[in-house]
Design a protein around this motif. Structure first.
Motif, PDB file in Angstrom:
ATOM      1  N   LEU A 193       0.833  -1.195   0.000  1.00 51.83           N
ATOM      2  CA  LEU A 193       0.000   0.000   0.000  1.00 51.83           C
ATOM      3  C   LEU A 193       0.873   1.252   0.000  1.00 51.83           C
ATOM      4  O   LEU A 193       0.551   2.249  -0.670  1.00 51.83           O
ATOM      5  CB  LEU A 193      -0.933   0.011   1.203  1.00 51.83           C
ATOM      6  CG  LEU A 193      -2.061  -1.029   1.211  1.00 51.83           C
ATOM      7  CD1 LEU A 193      -2.804  -0.998   2.538  1.00 51.83           C
ATOM      8  CD2 LEU A 193      -3.048  -0.797   0.059  1.00 51.83           C
ATOM      9  N   LEU A 194       1.973   1.227   0.755  1.00 51.71           N
ATOM     10  CA  LEU A 194       2.900   2.357   0.749  1.00 51.71           C
ATOM     11  C   LEU A 194       3.467   2.587  -0.650  1.00 51.71           C
ATOM     12  O   LEU A 194       3.571   3.730  -1.108  1.00 51.71           O
ATOM     13  CB  LEU A 194       4.054   2.107   1.730  1.00 51.71           C
ATOM     14  CG  LEU A 194       3.717   2.013   3.226  1.00 51.71           C
ATOM     15  CD1 LEU A 194       4.975   1.758   4.022  1.00 51.71           C
ATOM     16  CD2 LEU A 194       3.018   3.257   3.716  1.00 51.71           C
ATOM     17  N   LEU A 195       3.847   1.510  -1.313  1.00 44.01           N
ATOM     18  CA  LEU A 195       4.425   1.631  -2.651  1.00 44.01           C
ATOM     19  C   LEU A 195       3.389   2.041  -3.686  1.00 44.01           C
ATOM     20  O   LEU A 195       3.715   2.690  -4.687  1.00 44.01           O
ATOM     21  CB  LEU A 195       5.065   0.294  -3.062  1.00 44.01           C
ATOM     22  CG  LEU A 195       6.222  -0.188  -2.182  1.00 44.01           C
ATOM     23  CD1 LEU A 195       6.678  -1.573  -2.629  1.00 44.01           C
ATOM     24  CD2 LEU A 195       7.388   0.799  -2.231  1.00 44.01           C
ATOM     25  N   ALA A 196       2.127   1.680  -3.436  1.00 45.66           N
ATOM     26  CA  ALA A 196       1.067   1.973  -4.402  1.00 45.66           C
ATOM     27  C   ALA A 196       0.442   3.341  -4.202  1.00 45.66           C
ATOM     28  O   ALA A 196      -0.250   3.839  -5.089  1.00 45.66           O
ATOM     29  CB  ALA A 196      -0.026   0.898  -4.314  1.00 45.66           C
ATOM     30  N   GLY A 197       0.661   3.959  -3.027  1.00 46.79           N
ATOM     31  CA  GLY A 197       0.013   5.242  -2.735  1.00 46.79           C
ATOM     32  C   GLY A 197       0.973   6.244  -2.138  1.00 46.79           C
ATOM     33  O   GLY A 197       2.128   6.354  -2.550  1.00 46.79           O
ATOM     34  N   GLY A 198       0.498   6.992  -1.140  1.00 42.78           N
ATOM     35  CA  GLY A 198       1.316   8.011  -0.505  1.00 42.78           C
ATOM     36  C   GLY A 198       2.279   7.396   0.494  1.00 42.78           C
ATOM     37  O   GLY A 198       1.893   7.071   1.620  1.00 42.78           O
ATOM     38  N   PHE A 199       3.550   7.244   0.099  1.00 42.84           N
ATOM     39  CA  PHE A 199       4.512   6.512   0.915  1.00 42.84           C
ATOM     40  C   PHE A 199       4.778   7.215   2.240  1.00 42.84           C
ATOM     41  O   PHE A 199       4.731   6.589   3.306  1.00 42.84           O
ATOM     42  CB  PHE A 199       5.826   6.346   0.148  1.00 42.84           C
ATOM     43  CG  PHE A 199       6.834   5.487   0.858  1.00 42.84           C
ATOM     44  CD1 PHE A 199       6.875   4.120   0.643  1.00 42.84           C
ATOM     45  CD2 PHE A 199       7.742   6.036   1.761  1.00 42.84           C
ATOM     46  CE1 PHE A 199       7.786   3.314   1.302  1.00 42.84           C
ATOM     47  CE2 PHE A 199       8.660   5.243   2.429  1.00 42.84           C
ATOM     48  CZ  PHE A 199       8.685   3.882   2.195  1.00 42.84           C
ATOM     49  N   ASN A 200       5.067   8.529   2.199  1.00 45.03           N
ATOM     50  CA  ASN A 200       5.454   9.246   3.416  1.00 45.03           C
ATOM     51  C   ASN A 200       4.330   9.278   4.451  1.00 45.03           C
ATOM     52  O   ASN A 200       4.542   9.016   5.636  1.00 45.03           O
ATOM     53  CB  ASN A 200       5.896  10.670   3.074  1.00 45.03           C
ATOM     54  CG  ASN A 200       7.215  10.686   2.314  1.00 45.03           C
ATOM     55  OD1 ASN A 200       8.025   9.776   2.454  1.00 45.03           O
ATOM     56  ND2 ASN A 200       7.431  11.716   1.518  1.00 45.03           N
ATOM     57  N   ARG A 201       3.123   9.602   4.002  1.00 43.68           N
ATOM     58  CA  ARG A 201       1.996   9.651   4.942  1.00 43.68           C
ATOM     59  C   ARG A 201       1.679   8.263   5.478  1.00 43.68           C
ATOM     60  O   ARG A 201       1.362   8.098   6.663  1.00 43.68           O
ATOM     61  CB  ARG A 201       0.774  10.253   4.255  1.00 43.68           C
ATOM     62  CG  ARG A 201       0.880  11.738   4.023  1.00 43.68           C
ATOM     63  CD  ARG A 201      -0.417  12.328   3.551  1.00 43.68           C
ATOM     64  NE  ARG A 201      -0.989  11.654   2.395  1.00 43.68           N
ATOM     65  CZ  ARG A 201      -1.802  12.243   1.516  1.00 43.68           C
ATOM     66  NH1 ARG A 201      -2.151  13.503   1.682  1.00 43.68           N
ATOM     67  NH2 ARG A 201      -2.287  11.583   0.492  1.00 43.68           N
ATOM     68  N   GLY A 202       1.731   7.269   4.593  1.00 45.83           N
ATOM     69  CA  GLY A 202       1.448   5.907   5.040  1.00 45.83           C
ATOM     70  C   GLY A 202       2.468   5.406   6.035  1.00 45.83           C
ATOM     71  O   GLY A 202       2.121   4.753   7.031  1.00 45.83           O
ATOM     72  N   LEU A 203       3.759   5.700   5.804  1.00 49.62           N
ATOM     73  CA  LEU A 203       4.804   5.267   6.723  1.00 49.62           C
ATOM     74  C   LEU A 203       4.662   5.947   8.079  1.00 49.62           C
ATOM     75  O   LEU A 203       4.848   5.315   9.128  1.00 49.62           O
ATOM     76  CB  LEU A 203       6.171   5.567   6.122  1.00 49.62           C
ATOM     77  CG  LEU A 203       7.391   5.084   6.929  1.00 49.62           C
ATOM     78  CD1 LEU A 203       7.359   3.570   7.092  1.00 49.62           C
ATOM     79  CD2 LEU A 203       8.681   5.529   6.257  1.00 49.62           C
TER      80      LEU A 203
END
Length: 295
Positions: free
Chosen positions: A205-215
């Motif tokens: 999901l991080l790679l498919a969307g917003g990485f920084n916010r997801g992390l």
């Protein structure tokens, strides 16, 4: 071989509309639970659970191993694997529900959208009437994990037997009429099986969307009220998926307005995020296959 099976299954699932009728009303799940309840009355609950949950997947594993590496054996392995996955994937017809909800929002069909939201919220603590757009988008992402990714993961690891064992754990986690509402053994085992899969899904999901916010949501968004392992798994997938959506954090609609056309962006993007995560996962399987780690 497994890469080919995954590609065939994903294509058939997306374009073979007859599958919707085959899986209508969770027919396979209900049949399994009906067999469990009938056998429990004669054989007892522990023996019945062992036969359905343990012996049946072992028989499938034995059948798959006995097919051998001959051309006919590989063909049977291919066909059986495809049939098993098509029967186990998306038993609640999530693709159909999301498409119907998105179309209702696009056409400003408030009654139709309300019906679709109710279907989407089934089996959860969400109230379809009061649930926010973001919560329903989060629900779509969670269903992508429950109905697609987890089954495919255990198929890649252990073949058809692994997929069957995981889905049976999911179905048998529903208590019988004589059990209390607490989590039973299959439910606890499913939570353990979900632990590594939820974290891999969150990475995708991080790679498919917003990485920084997801992390950031992954690292800093934990809740000490998440007492059980199952709750922690679900919360991780939900908050990372929510944060990874490339949309604003608040609804654009004024309070009290339906604004269905605007809300449809959330549902569409949540569904697209799940699809991108699955495709990235498929790419990882392809690389493992080419490297010789998978066959």
């Amino acid at each position: 071989m497994k890469l080919l099976i995954l590609i065939v299954v994903m294509v058939l699932e997306r374009f073979w509309t007859t599958l919707d009728d085959m899986r209508a009303d969770r027919a396979i799940e209900n049949q399994v639970l009906s067999i469990r309840d009938r056998l429990s009355k004669t054989l007892g609950a522990p023996l019945t659970l062992g036969l359905i949950w343990i012996v049946f997947p072992l028989l499938i594993a034995w059948l798959m191993s006995s097919l051998g590496s001959s051309p006919f054996g590989l063909i049977f392995y291919l066909l059986i694997s495809i049939v098993v996955l098509l029967l186990l994937l998306a038993p609640r017809q999530i693709n159909q529900q999301v498409t119907a909800l998105h179309e209702a929002c696009e056409h400003e069909d408030e009654a139709g959208a309300a019906h679709c939201r109710a279907k989407l919220a089934e089996g959860t603590s969400l109230d379809a009437e009061t649930a926010t757009t973001q919560q329903l988008a989060e629900r779509i992402i969670a269903l992508g994990f429950q109905e697609w990714f987890a089954v495919l993961f255990w198929f890649v690891v252990f073949g058809p037997a692994g997929a069957v064992f995981y889905r049976l754990s999911d179905w048998l986690a529903r208590p019988t009429s004589t059990e209390s509402g607490g989590m039973n053994l299959p439910g606890r085992v499913q939570a353990v099986l979900d632990w590594p899969v939820a974290r891999l899904y969150a990475v995708l999901l991080l790679l498919a969307g917003g990485f920084n916010r997801g992390l950031d949501a992954w690292i800093n968004g934990g809740d000490e009220n998440e007492a059980s392992l199952a709750q922690k798994n679900a919360a991780l997938v939900g908050r990372v998926g929510h944060a990874a959506l490339e949309l604003e954090r608040e609804d654009d609609c004024a309070e009290g307005e339906a604004c269905l056309a605007d809300q449809s962006r959330w549902y569409k993007n949540a569904s697209a995020l799940v699809l991108r995560a699955l495709l990235i996962g498929l790419g990882v399987v392809a690389m493992l296959t080419l490297s010789g780690w998978l066959h």
